[in-house]
Design a protein around this motif. Sequence first.
Motif, PDB file in Angstrom:
ATOM      1  N   GLU A 181       0.829  -1.211   0.000  1.00  0.00           N
ATOM      2  CA  GLU A 181       0.000   0.000   0.000  1.00  0.00           C
ATOM      3  C   GLU A 181       0.861   1.258   0.000  1.00  0.00           C
ATOM      4  N   ILE A 182       1.937   1.241   0.779  1.00  0.00           N
ATOM      5  CA  ILE A 182       2.790   2.427   0.889  1.00  0.00           C
ATOM      6  C   ILE A 182       3.492   2.728  -0.432  1.00  0.00           C
ATOM      7  N   THR A 183       3.945   1.702  -1.138  1.00  0.00           N
ATOM      8  CA  THR A 183       4.588   1.947  -2.427  1.00  0.00           C
ATOM      9  C   THR A 183       3.601   2.582  -3.395  1.00  0.00           C
ATOM     10  N   TRP A 184       2.356   2.138  -3.350  1.00  0.00           N
ATOM     11  CA  TRP A 184       1.340   2.736  -4.223  1.00  0.00           C
ATOM     12  C   TRP A 184       1.060   4.181  -3.829  1.00  0.00           C
ATOM     13  N   GLU A 185       0.857   4.404  -2.522  1.00  0.00           N
ATOM     14  CA  GLU A 185       0.465   5.731  -2.049  1.00  0.00           C
ATOM     15  C   GLU A 185       1.574   6.757  -2.244  1.00  0.00           C
ATOM     16  N   ARG A 186       2.817   6.359  -1.994  1.00  0.00           N
ATOM     17  CA  ARG A 186       3.931   7.302  -2.034  1.00  0.00           C
ATOM     18  C   ARG A 186       4.687   7.293  -3.350  1.00  0.00           C
ATOM     19  N   GLY A 187       4.374   6.324  -4.193  1.00  0.00           N
ATOM     20  CA  GLY A 187       5.111   6.217  -5.438  1.00  0.00           C
ATOM     21  C   GLY A 187       6.557   5.825  -5.218  1.00  0.00           C
ATOM     22  N   ALA A 188       6.816   5.094  -4.134  1.00  0.00           N
ATOM     23  CA  ALA A 188       8.175   4.658  -3.804  1.00  0.00           C
ATOM     24  C   ALA A 188       8.424   3.257  -4.342  1.00  0.00           C
ATOM     25  N   GLY A 189       9.660   2.979  -4.664  1.00  0.00           N
ATOM     26  CA  GLY A 189      10.039   1.641  -5.085  1.00  0.00           C
ATOM     27  C   GLY A 189      10.548   0.824  -3.909  1.00  0.00           C
ATOM     28  N   MET A 190      10.624  -0.488  -4.110  1.00  0.00           N
ATOM     29  CA  MET A 190      11.110  -1.356  -3.048  1.00  0.00           C
ATOM     30  C   MET A 190      11.890  -2.518  -3.655  1.00  0.00           C
ATOM     31  N   ILE A 191      13.046  -2.788  -3.074  1.00  0.00           N
ATOM     32  CA  ILE A 191      13.799  -4.002  -3.382  1.00  0.00           C
ATOM     33  C   ILE A 191      13.880  -4.789  -2.089  1.00  0.00           C
ATOM     34  N   ILE A 192      13.403  -6.016  -2.110  1.00  0.00           N
ATOM     35  CA  ILE A 192      13.275  -6.806  -0.903  1.00  0.00           C
ATOM     36  C   ILE A 192      13.869  -8.192  -1.119  1.00  0.00           C
ATOM     37  N   ALA A 193      14.769  -8.587  -0.239  1.00  0.00           N
ATOM     38  CA  ALA A 193      15.318  -9.933  -0.272  1.00  0.00           C
ATOM     39  C   ALA A 193      14.448 -10.818   0.613  1.00  0.00           C
ATOM     40  N   VAL A 194      13.925 -11.905   0.052  1.00  0.00           N
ATOM     41  CA  VAL A 194      13.036 -12.785   0.802  1.00  0.00           C
ATOM     42  C   VAL A 194      13.391 -14.241   0.544  1.00  0.00           C
ATOM     43  N   HIS A 195      13.102 -15.067   1.556  1.00  0.00           N
ATOM     44  CA  HIS A 195      13.233 -16.519   1.389  1.00  0.00           C
ATOM     45  C   HIS A 195      11.899 -17.144   1.010  1.00  0.00           C
ATOM     46  N   ASP A 196      10.810 -16.571   1.505  1.00  0.00           N
ATOM     47  CA  ASP A 196       9.489 -17.136   1.250  1.00  0.00           C
ATOM     48  C   ASP A 196       9.074 -16.813  -0.187  1.00  0.00           C
ATOM     49  N   LEU A 197       9.097 -17.810  -1.034  1.00  0.00           N
ATOM     50  CA  LEU A 197       8.801 -17.582  -2.446  1.00  0.00           C
ATOM     51  C   LEU A 197       7.348 -17.169  -2.666  1.00  0.00           C
ATOM     52  N   ASN A 198       6.456 -17.597  -1.788  1.00  0.00           N
ATOM     53  CA  ASN A 198       5.056 -17.221  -1.953  1.00  0.00           C
ATOM     54  C   ASN A 198       4.819 -15.746  -1.657  1.00  0.00           C
ATOM     55  N   LEU A 199       5.631 -15.159  -0.754  1.00  0.00           N
ATOM     56  CA  LEU A 199       5.548 -13.714  -0.544  1.00  0.00           C
ATOM     57  C   LEU A 199       5.986 -12.977  -1.802  1.00  0.00           C
ATOM     58  N   ALA A 200       7.055 -13.462  -2.419  1.00  0.00           N
ATOM     59  CA  ALA A 200       7.507 -12.867  -3.678  1.00  0.00           C
ATOM     60  C   ALA A 200       6.456 -13.068  -4.764  1.00  0.00           C
ATOM     61  N   TYR A 201       5.877 -14.244  -4.793  1.00  0.00           N
ATOM     62  CA  TYR A 201       4.878 -14.597  -5.799  1.00  0.00           C
ATOM     63  C   TYR A 201       3.671 -13.671  -5.726  1.00  0.00           C
ATOM     64  N   ARG A 202       3.275 -13.341  -4.500  1.00  0.00           N
ATOM     65  CA  ARG A 202       2.039 -12.594  -4.304  1.00  0.00           C
ATOM     66  C   ARG A 202       2.233 -11.077  -4.368  1.00  0.00           C
ATOM     67  N   TYR A 203       3.349 -10.568  -3.828  1.00  0.00           N
ATOM     68  CA  TYR A 203       3.463  -9.123  -3.640  1.00  0.00           C
ATOM     69  C   TYR A 203       4.434  -8.432  -4.581  1.00  0.00           C
ATOM     70  N   ALA A 204       5.332  -9.164  -5.202  1.00  0.00           N
ATOM     71  CA  ALA A 204       6.336  -8.521  -6.054  1.00  0.00           C
ATOM     72  C   ALA A 204       5.805  -8.297  -7.467  1.00  0.00           C
ATOM     73  N   ASP A 205       6.224  -7.201  -8.065  1.00  0.00           N
ATOM     74  CA  ASP A 205       5.952  -6.971  -9.482  1.00  0.00           C
ATOM     75  C   ASP A 205       6.951  -7.728 -10.352  1.00  0.00           C
ATOM     76  N   THR A 206       8.179  -7.817  -9.834  1.00  0.00           N
ATOM     77  CA  THR A 206       9.262  -8.464 -10.567  1.00  0.00           C
ATOM     78  C   THR A 206      10.102  -9.265  -9.586  1.00  0.00           C
ATOM     79  N   VAL A 207      10.635 -10.389 -10.030  1.00  0.00           N
ATOM     80  CA  VAL A 207      11.578 -11.149  -9.212  1.00  0.00           C
ATOM     81  C   VAL A 207      12.915 -11.236  -9.933  1.00  0.00           C
ATOM     82  N   VAL A 208      13.973 -11.182  -9.137  1.00  0.00           N
ATOM     83  CA  VAL A 208      15.324 -11.456  -9.614  1.00  0.00           C
ATOM     84  C   VAL A 208      15.792 -12.694  -8.872  1.00  0.00           C
ATOM     85  N   VAL A 209      16.018 -13.767  -9.606  1.00  0.00           N
ATOM     86  CA  VAL A 209      16.468 -15.022  -9.004  1.00  0.00           C
ATOM     87  C   VAL A 209      17.992 -15.069  -9.067  1.00  0.00           C
ATOM     88  N   LEU A 210      18.624 -15.151  -7.902  1.00  0.00           N
ATOM     89  CA  LEU A 210      20.083 -15.234  -7.833  1.00  0.00           C
ATOM     90  C   LEU A 210      20.500 -16.658  -7.490  1.00  0.00           C
TER      91      LEU A 210
END
Length: 258
Positions: A181-210
């Motif tokens: 919600e905050i990224t939408w409201e403020r127009g801010a970007g976010m880069i987030i490192a996560v282990h839970d793939l389902n969080l990435a699946y649901r909330y990310a616009d883009t994934v970078v797999v390393l």
Amino acid sequence: MEITLDNVCKDYGEKRVLDDISFSLGKADIVALVGPNGSGKSTLIKIIAGVHSQTSGSIGIDGTDIRKIDPIELAKCIGYVPQHFTYTLYSTVFETVLLGRRQHIKWSVSDEELSRVQHSLEALEMEHMAGSYMDQLSGGERQKVFIARALAQDPKLFLFDEPTSALDIRYQIEVMETMREITWERGAGMIIAVHDLNLAYRYADTVVVLHGGKMAGYGKPQEILTPECIRKVYGVDAFVIENEQGKFLVPFRAGSAP
């Protein structure tokens, strides 16, 4: 604000830990960095935050090389929450979050600064803990305090390194929904490192797999996080299920080592 990484590499001595990393992040976008332990997620976050410098390649903010931006101005633009954070034992939650405004405060703390701290605590439903001391909190509560501190900073880019690792399932979802919600409201970007793939699946616009410091995938989560990708990168067999709530990854068996 647009962030662009172009052929970023990082060496520690003779060991290359990041190799040819290139991707971009636009306004209100969330990019999730995923991959096994040791794949380079934290290192990449630290380089973008200015904690470390890359060996080669470039990182640009709106076309300006990040290394040419004044450190104080850069600190105003980027809200960084590391995986392991330090804090003063006898500082309160409110005081800790207020530190997120330190680059903006000139002579004294204004009512506006105090209001921003209050709103950040309310966003994470922690206003009732404002007077609590940091050493009285659980690990998950402290993690939420540092997320609130990043919110109070009001940056154009959030950098989160495993921000939900100490949170239970409910708070993981609440924090991710709040950040979406905050990224939408403020127009801010976010880069987030996560282990839970389902969080990435649901909330990310883009994934970078390393994987091994290299990019093993880049694109929309539903297109990149396939059973084939999971098997190749993690050595785990998985399948995708879909219902009215969306698509979800279900790992079910450890396969051969990737």
